[in-house]
Motif scaffolding. Structure first.
Motif, PDB file in Angstrom:
ATOM      1  N   MET A   1       0.843  -1.180   0.000  1.00 57.88           N
ATOM      2  CA  MET A   1       0.000   0.000   0.000  1.00 57.88           C
ATOM      3  C   MET A   1       0.885   1.239   0.000  1.00 57.88           C
ATOM      4  O   MET A   1       1.745   1.400   0.853  1.00 57.88           O
ATOM      5  N   LYS A   2       0.673   2.113  -0.960  1.00 55.33           N
ATOM      6  CA  LYS A   2       1.432   3.352  -1.033  1.00 55.33           C
ATOM      7  C   LYS A   2       0.807   4.377  -0.083  1.00 55.33           C
ATOM      8  O   LYS A   2      -0.406   4.591  -0.106  1.00 55.33           O
ATOM      9  N   LEU A   3       1.648   4.982   0.727  1.00 57.03           N
ATOM     10  CA  LEU A   3       1.159   5.953   1.698  1.00 57.03           C
ATOM     11  C   LEU A   3       1.006   7.325   1.053  1.00 57.03           C
ATOM     12  O   LEU A   3       1.810   7.725   0.207  1.00 57.03           O
ATOM     13  N   GLU A   4      -0.018   8.031   1.482  1.00 56.85           N
ATOM     14  CA  GLU A   4      -0.263   9.398   1.035  1.00 56.85           C
ATOM     15  C   GLU A   4       0.925  10.274   1.432  1.00 56.85           C
ATOM     16  O   GLU A   4       1.406  10.208   2.556  1.00 56.85           O
ATOM     17  N   VAL A   5       1.398  11.096   0.506  1.00 58.47           N
ATOM     18  CA  VAL A   5       2.480  12.031   0.797  1.00 58.47           C
ATOM     19  C   VAL A   5       1.887  13.196   1.582  1.00 58.47           C
ATOM     20  O   VAL A   5       0.855  13.752   1.210  1.00 58.47           O
ATOM     21  N   THR A  72       6.770  13.651   9.697  1.00 54.76           N
ATOM     22  CA  THR A  72       6.933  12.197   9.727  1.00 54.76           C
ATOM     23  C   THR A  72       7.901  11.794  10.830  1.00 54.76           C
ATOM     24  O   THR A  72       7.654  10.830  11.564  1.00 54.76           O
ATOM     25  N   HIS A 100       2.822   1.321   9.480  1.00 53.23           N
ATOM     26  CA  HIS A 100       2.839   2.760   9.200  1.00 53.23           C
ATOM     27  C   HIS A 100       1.544   3.377   9.693  1.00 53.23           C
ATOM     28  O   HIS A 100       0.489   2.755   9.602  1.00 53.23           O
ATOM     29  N   LYS A 102      -1.645   5.486   9.267  1.00 51.89           N
ATOM     30  CA  LYS A 102      -2.469   5.767   8.088  1.00 51.89           C
ATOM     31  C   LYS A 102      -2.699   7.268   8.013  1.00 51.89           C
ATOM     32  O   LYS A 102      -2.752   7.959   9.024  1.00 51.89           O
TER      33      LYS A 102
END
Length: 183
Positions: A1-5, A72, A100, A102
């Motif tokens: 799953m690609k995380l939102e930038v 982050t 990670h 969300k």
């Protein structure tokens, strides 16, 4: 799953839960410590509009005040410091949170308002608790005149005023009550 930038000046729903749904807050002291660490690591990096701490998960609505890397790292420091303290307290080892945190970028003001209400009603969703008296959400901070880390004035302005803020919460609560009524 690609995380939102994460982007500076944007609003996000930040949430996570215990690994495999495990408990991450065993008592009020754990929740108070998490909030203390949140304030420590996020100071000036984010603005907080809502939060709710449940036993096995948490929700935050934040706006980034600095660039992604700083935020982050702040969240990483928060989660690591909390997990170490929690693990030590209950004599456990290993990861506490899912890999990670969300994040969902909030695209418009209407979604932001709906999400604030949703997060405050979380105790009702999960345990049929009265959200108005739940100690570990930002709902009470909105009603209070006491100093808070919550962006109370800006948050209330989204709803026009305190009266409408309360009205919107009660309307959604009434819908939940109707949903769970069986005849």
């Amino acid at each position: 799953m690609k995380l939102e930038v994460l982007e500076k000046d944007c609003y996000y729903h930040i949430y996570n839960r215990g690994i495999n749904g495990t408990t991450i807050f065993e008592n009020d002291g754990n929740k108070l410590y998490f909030l203390k660490q949140l304030a420590k690591y996020s100071a000036d990096k984010i603005s907080i509009f809502a939060y709710c701490l449940m036993n096995n998960h948490f929700h935050l609505i934040v706006r980034l005040n600095v660039e992604e890397k700083e935020v982050t790292q702040a969240f990483s420091n928060l989660f690591n410091s909390y997990a170490k303290a929690f693990n030590k307290q209950i004599n456990r080892t290993g990861s506490l949170f899912e890999k990670h945190f969300k994040r969902i970028k909030l695209k418009d003001e209407n979604y932001l308002k709906q999400l604030i209400v949703y997060i405050h009603l979380n105790p009702k969703h999960h345990f049929n608790l009265d959200f108005r008296n739940f100690k570990f959400s930002s709902f009470q901070a909105y009603l209070s005149d006491k100093q808070t880390k919550i962006e109370r004035n800006e948050g209330l302005n989204l709803f026009d005023d305190l009266e409408n803020f309360i009205f919107c919460h009660n309307q959604k609560d009434n819908l939940l009550n109707e949903t769970y009524t069986f005849e």
